[in-house]
Scaffold this active site. Structure first.
Site, PDB file in Angstrom:
ATOM      1  N   SER A  13       0.858  -1.194   0.000  1.00 25.48           N
ATOM      2  CA  SER A  13       0.000   0.000   0.000  1.00 25.48           C
ATOM      3  C   SER A  13       0.895   1.246   0.000  1.00 25.48           C
ATOM      4  O   SER A  13       2.128   1.130   0.034  1.00 25.48           O
ATOM      5  CB  SER A  13      -0.915  -0.022   1.219  1.00 25.48           C
ATOM      6  OG  SER A  13      -0.142  -0.100   2.383  1.00 25.48           O
ATOM      7  N   LYS A  17      -1.521   5.718  -5.266  1.00 28.37           N
ATOM      8  CA  LYS A  17      -2.551   5.501  -6.292  1.00 28.37           C
ATOM      9  C   LYS A  17      -3.374   6.760  -6.517  1.00 28.37           C
ATOM     10  O   LYS A  17      -3.781   7.060  -7.626  1.00 28.37           O
ATOM     11  CB  LYS A  17      -3.500   4.403  -5.819  1.00 28.37           C
ATOM     12  CG  LYS A  17      -3.417   3.153  -6.651  1.00 28.37           C
ATOM     13  CD  LYS A  17      -4.451   2.153  -6.187  1.00 28.37           C
ATOM     14  CE  LYS A  17      -4.286   1.814  -4.751  1.00 28.37           C
ATOM     15  NZ  LYS A  17      -5.403   1.501  -3.962  1.00 28.37           N
ATOM     16  N   GLY A  18      -3.617   7.484  -5.409  1.00 28.69           N
ATOM     17  CA  GLY A  18      -4.415   8.710  -5.498  1.00 28.69           C
ATOM     18  C   GLY A  18      -3.728   9.738  -6.378  1.00 28.69           C
ATOM     19  O   GLY A  18      -4.360  10.332  -7.264  1.00 28.69           O
ATOM     20  N   ASP A 146      -6.588  -8.017  -0.932  1.00 28.62           N
ATOM     21  CA  ASP A 146      -7.345  -7.729   0.301  1.00 28.62           C
ATOM     22  C   ASP A 146      -8.723  -8.365   0.182  1.00 28.62           C
ATOM     23  O   ASP A 146      -9.385  -8.233  -0.862  1.00 28.62           O
ATOM     24  CB  ASP A 146      -7.589  -6.216   0.476  1.00 28.62           C
ATOM     25  CG  ASP A 146      -6.303  -5.440   0.690  1.00 28.62           C
ATOM     26  OD1 ASP A 146      -5.279  -6.068   0.969  1.00 28.62           O
ATOM     27  OD2 ASP A 146      -6.346  -4.196   0.546  1.00 28.62           O
ATOM     28  N   LYS A 186      13.750  -5.880  -8.899  1.00 24.67           N
ATOM     29  CA  LYS A 186      13.061  -7.176  -8.920  1.00 24.67           C
ATOM     30  C   LYS A 186      11.640  -7.049  -9.484  1.00 24.67           C
ATOM     31  O   LYS A 186      10.863  -6.206  -9.040  1.00 24.67           O
ATOM     32  CB  LYS A 186      13.020  -7.750  -7.501  1.00 24.67           C
ATOM     33  CG  LYS A 186      14.390  -8.182  -7.003  1.00 24.67           C
ATOM     34  CD  LYS A 186      14.890  -9.361  -7.824  1.00 24.67           C
ATOM     35  CE  LYS A 186      16.236  -9.872  -7.344  1.00 24.67           C
ATOM     36  NZ  LYS A 186      16.799 -10.855  -8.294  1.00 24.67           N
ATOM     37  N   GLN A 191       4.894  -9.483 -10.840  1.00 23.99           N
ATOM     38  CA  GLN A 191       4.340 -10.656 -11.526  1.00 23.99           C
ATOM     39  C   GLN A 191       3.280 -11.332 -10.645  1.00 23.99           C
ATOM     40  O   GLN A 191       2.208 -11.702 -11.117  1.00 23.99           O
ATOM     41  CB  GLN A 191       5.452 -11.667 -11.823  1.00 23.99           C
ATOM     42  CG  GLN A 191       6.481 -11.192 -12.827  1.00 23.99           C
ATOM     43  CD  GLN A 191       7.556 -12.265 -13.042  1.00 23.99           C
ATOM     44  OE1 GLN A 191       7.259 -13.459 -13.060  1.00 23.99           O
ATOM     45  NE2 GLN A 191       8.787 -11.840 -13.206  1.00 23.99           N
ATOM     46  N   LYS A 222      10.768  -8.409 -19.319  1.00 17.01           N
ATOM     47  CA  LYS A 222      10.298  -9.447 -18.403  1.00 17.01           C
ATOM     48  C   LYS A 222       8.893  -9.125 -17.891  1.00 17.01           C
ATOM     49  O   LYS A 222       8.000  -9.976 -17.900  1.00 17.01           O
ATOM     50  CB  LYS A 222      11.228  -9.484 -17.190  1.00 17.01           C
ATOM     51  CG  LYS A 222      11.900 -10.810 -16.974  1.00 17.01           C
ATOM     52  CD  LYS A 222      12.804 -10.610 -15.797  1.00 17.01           C
ATOM     53  CE  LYS A 222      13.389 -11.835 -15.232  1.00 17.01           C
ATOM     54  NZ  LYS A 222      14.315 -11.516 -14.160  1.00 17.01           N
ATOM     55  N   CYS A 383     -10.344  26.345  12.388  1.00 13.92           N
ATOM     56  CA  CYS A 383     -11.356  25.548  13.066  1.00 13.92           C
ATOM     57  C   CYS A 383     -11.057  25.421  14.564  1.00 13.92           C
ATOM     58  O   CYS A 383     -11.246  26.384  15.287  1.00 13.92           O
ATOM     59  CB  CYS A 383     -11.528  24.204  12.370  1.00 13.92           C
ATOM     60  SG  CYS A 383     -13.192  23.574  12.606  1.00 13.92           S
ATOM     61  N   GLN A 387     -11.193  28.333  17.591  1.00  7.33           N
ATOM     62  CA  GLN A 387     -11.877  28.208  18.885  1.00  7.33           C
ATOM     63  C   GLN A 387     -10.894  28.427  20.035  1.00  7.33           C
ATOM     64  O   GLN A 387     -11.204  29.079  21.034  1.00  7.33           O
ATOM     65  CB  GLN A 387     -12.543  26.831  18.982  1.00  7.33           C
ATOM     66  CG  GLN A 387     -13.592  26.615  17.892  1.00  7.33           C
ATOM     67  CD  GLN A 387     -14.138  25.187  17.842  1.00  7.33           C
ATOM     68  OE1 GLN A 387     -13.675  24.308  18.558  1.00  7.33           O
ATOM     69  NE2 GLN A 387     -15.125  24.957  16.983  1.00  7.33           N
ATOM     70  N   HIS A 517     -12.588  25.467   6.911  1.00  4.29           N
ATOM     71  CA  HIS A 517     -11.339  24.813   6.501  1.00  4.29           C
ATOM     72  C   HIS A 517     -10.928  25.297   5.111  1.00  4.29           C
ATOM     73  O   HIS A 517     -11.266  24.651   4.111  1.00  4.29           O
ATOM     74  CB  HIS A 517     -11.524  23.295   6.461  1.00  4.29           C
ATOM     75  CG  HIS A 517     -11.600  22.672   7.810  1.00  4.29           C
ATOM     76  ND1 HIS A 517     -10.487  22.344   8.547  1.00  4.29           N
ATOM     77  CD2 HIS A 517     -12.659  22.352   8.575  1.00  4.29           C
ATOM     78  CE1 HIS A 517     -10.859  21.819   9.701  1.00  4.29           C
ATOM     79  NE2 HIS A 517     -12.181  21.811   9.746  1.00  4.29           N
ATOM     80  N   GLU A 519      -8.226  25.054   3.681  1.00  2.00           N
ATOM     81  CA  GLU A 519      -7.266  24.157   3.018  1.00  2.00           C
ATOM     82  C   GLU A 519      -7.918  23.221   2.006  1.00  2.00           C
ATOM     83  O   GLU A 519      -7.239  22.676   1.138  1.00  2.00           O
ATOM     84  CB  GLU A 519      -6.470  23.354   4.060  1.00  2.00           C
ATOM     85  CG  GLU A 519      -7.237  22.289   4.831  1.00  2.00           C
ATOM     86  CD  GLU A 519      -7.875  22.800   6.121  1.00  2.00           C
ATOM     87  OE1 GLU A 519      -8.222  23.995   6.182  1.00  2.00           O
ATOM     88  OE2 GLU A 519      -8.062  21.985   7.050  1.00  2.00           O
TER      89      GLU A 519
HETATM   90  N1  GLN Z   1     -13.512  19.942  17.612  1.00  2.00           N
HETATM   91  C1  GLN Z   1     -14.005  21.170  17.098  1.00  2.00           C
HETATM   92  C2  GLN Z   1     -15.483  21.083  16.735  1.00  2.00           C
HETATM   93  O1  GLN Z   1     -16.020  20.014  16.568  1.00  2.00           O
HETATM   94  C3  GLN Z   1     -13.202  21.633  15.912  1.00  2.00           C
HETATM   95  C4  GLN Z   1     -13.305  20.720  14.747  1.00  2.00           C
HETATM   96  C5  GLN Z   1     -12.234  20.934  13.708  1.00  2.00           C
HETATM   97  O2  GLN Z   1     -11.206  21.530  13.987  1.00  2.00           O
HETATM   98  N2  GLN Z   1     -12.458  20.445  12.514  1.00  2.00           N
HETATM   99  O3  GLN Z   1     -16.128  22.082  16.599  1.00  2.00           O
END
Ligand code: GLN
Length: 545
Positions: A13, A17-18, A146, A186, A191, A222, A383, A387, A517, A519
């Protein structure tokens, strides 16, 4: 009709693959085709939402609020195409569907079996909503052999018969290891892996061979001979210095050419890979350096921060600098105590506290936030990071020692608390305490209104934004006045004005914390504005380091 490409993995693994699937998607896009990427996950969980990040890595959230595998993040970052809840299909989800149908009596008294009922459900999930695209790239999670993967392999085997040879393609990603004592690469593991696949009725059309060195003519011959594959379809997938080099490198090895040939789509013109060339050029020849510390609790497994890691790199691309990342375990920071903070954090150009769940590790994160605030180090909270920035301000500036999140236990000052009702568009969303843990969070995109004089608005160059969420707790608006007195201002809130989304300090060069988020929406070719601004602030500060 869409053409279907199935990507399986063999030998071990973690071969990527992604990234391989996402890179092929990018190459087909560069040839002008419309692609869709999908992940089939053999595990029994309905989705990875309830899985431990240490085991499964990041949970990637789609626009429509599905909690999915981190590979969907690669798909989005390489193709720019937003995935949806249809693009992550697990055994748990398939079985839930089959069992619900059985209970409703939809099978009309038949004995419900893996073949054909489960395999039909899997095939249905693979084919769903694929009419508008040229290619569907479908990655099968896990490794061939698997036990959980068998119904998925059987389903893709059947699909070749259903859809025809010319509309389906099997790619098998394997490892060709170098054995130092023999001084050779190898081919035997590959194979064996192909034999395993053949025993399930699948003959791969293309072998994608991961290797740390060039695969010689003899080994290729091969592999082709023993695996029953055309020599030109044995494609070398060498290790590269950045993942964004992978599409270019696969193209040079002929992957997209062979894929198109299989589907009868030969073309004389080469795909336009200039965006990837530009990205790789910036990454390999940066004009400067910046060091960012990420203070989180899952730093022992960097997969838990996959999108965050990439977004910081994207922020570096936007500023043409190399982002040197220091992953700092918040538990360790807590154990070491305040005396070590200076040593661990003062050389950083920026500090980021990412998302997370549970109380463990939060004192270390709060210590880092306090340090960033007092030392005027650019700070970005995401997030849980947001807080904790709220709690840090209330406790350390406001003197409210009891300010806490109800996630960490009962408290007389629930500054972060569960909201039982909120709006998504025009629909009221409700939280039911005590209900199943899966899918009880505020998930997916929400619009957010920004104050025009905020740093966040300046970064986005827009006052109405839309970002993805995954959390249960919210900043409790009861305490917003106290928060203001501590210098932390809410500069962004949900479109209905009910929930705080962004907080900033005005007495600090760059202190921004967000409930969502960001990101999940950053792409190497369109870096996210907040990551661009954070790295920019880290670069252009007056502080002497
Ligand atoms: N634990 C926090 C909540 O549920 C923050 C969650 C997070 O950071 N994604 O609100």
């Amino acid at each position: 009709m869409a053409r279907f490409i199935f990507v399986t993995g063999g030998v071990v693994s973690s071969l990527g693959k992604g990234i391989a699937s996402a890179s092929l998607g990018a190459l087909l896009q560069a040839r002008g085709y419309k692609v869709l990427l999908r992940k089939l996950e053999p595990y029994i969980n309905v989705d990875p939402g309830t899985m431990n990040p240490f085991q499964h890595g990041e949970v990637f959230v789609t626009e429509d609020g599905a909690e999915t595998d981190l590979d969907l993040g690669h798909y989005e970052r390489f193709t720019g195409v937003n995935t949806t809840s249809f693009d992550a299909v697990s055994t748990g989800r398939i079985y839930s569907e089959v069992i619900a149908k059985e209970r409703r009596g939809d099978y009309l008294g038949a004995t419900v079996q893996v073949i054909p009922h489960v395999t039909d459900a899997i095939k249905g999930a693979i084919l769903k909503n694929t009419k508008d695209v040229d290619f569907v790239i479908c990655e099968i999670g896990g490794t061939v052999g698997d036990i959980e993967g068998l119904p998925f392999l059987e389903s893709i085997r059947q699909l070749r018969n259903d859809l025809g040879y010319r509309n389906t393609l099997y790619i098998h990603l394997t490892l060709v290891p170098y054995i130092p004592t023999a001084g050779e690469l190898k081919t035997k593991p590959t194979q064996h892996s192909v034999k395993e696949l053949q025993s399930k009725g699948i003959q791969p059309d293309i072998l994608l061979c991961r290797s740390d060195r060039e695969i010689g003519v003899e080994e290729r011959r091969k592999l082709a001979l023993f695996c029953n594959i055309k020599p030109e379809c044995v494609i070398e997938a060498l290790d590269v210095s950045t993942i964004y080099q992978v599409p270019i490198s696969y193209h040079h090895q002929g992957l997209d050419r062979e894929v198109c040939k299989h589907f009868g789509l030969e073309s004389k013109t080469s795909p336009d890979l200039s965006i990837w060339e530009r990205i790789v050029e910036t990454l390999t020849r940066p004009e400067g350096n910046v060091t960012i510390g990420v203070v989180g609790k899952y730093t022992a497994l960097l997969d838990a921060y996959k999108s965050l890691h990439q977004s910081l790199i994207h922020g570096g691309i936007a500023n043409k600098v190399h982002v040197n990342l220091e992953w700092i375990d918040s538990n360790q920071l807590e154990e070491e105590g305040k005396v070590m903070l200076m040593e661990r954090l003062s050389h950083l150009h920026g500090i980021l506290v990412p998302g997370g769940f549970g109380e463990r590790g939060t004192p270390g994160m709060m210590a880092a936030i306090q340090f960033a605030r007092e030392q005027k180090i650019p700070f970005f909270g995401i997030c849980l990071g947001m807080q904790l920035a709220v709690l840090e301000a209330l406790r350390n500036i406001g003197g409210f020692a009891e300010a806490n999140s109800t996630e960490f236990g009962p408290t007389p000052m629930p500054a972060i608390a569960l909201m039982t009702e909120w709006m998504k568009g025009d629909v009221v969303q409700k939280y039911f305490p005590g209900a199943d843990l899966g899918g009880t969070m505020r998930l997916g995109v929400y619009k957010c209104q920004l104050e025009s004089d905020s740093k966040t608005c300046e970064a986005y160059q827009s006052s109405l934004i839309s970002e993805r969420h995954r959390h249960r707790y919210e900043v409790n608006t009861t305490y917003l006045e106290d928060l203001k007195k501590c210098g932390l201002y809410v500069v962004g809130q949900t479109a209905d004005g009910l929930l705080p989304e962004v907080v900033e300090r005005k007495d600090h060069p760059w202190f921004v914390a967000v409930q969502f988020h960001p990101e999940f929406k950053s792409r190497p070719f369109t870096p996210h504005p907040l990551f661009t601004a954070f790295i920019g602030a880290a670069l252009n500060q007056n502080r002497l380091i």
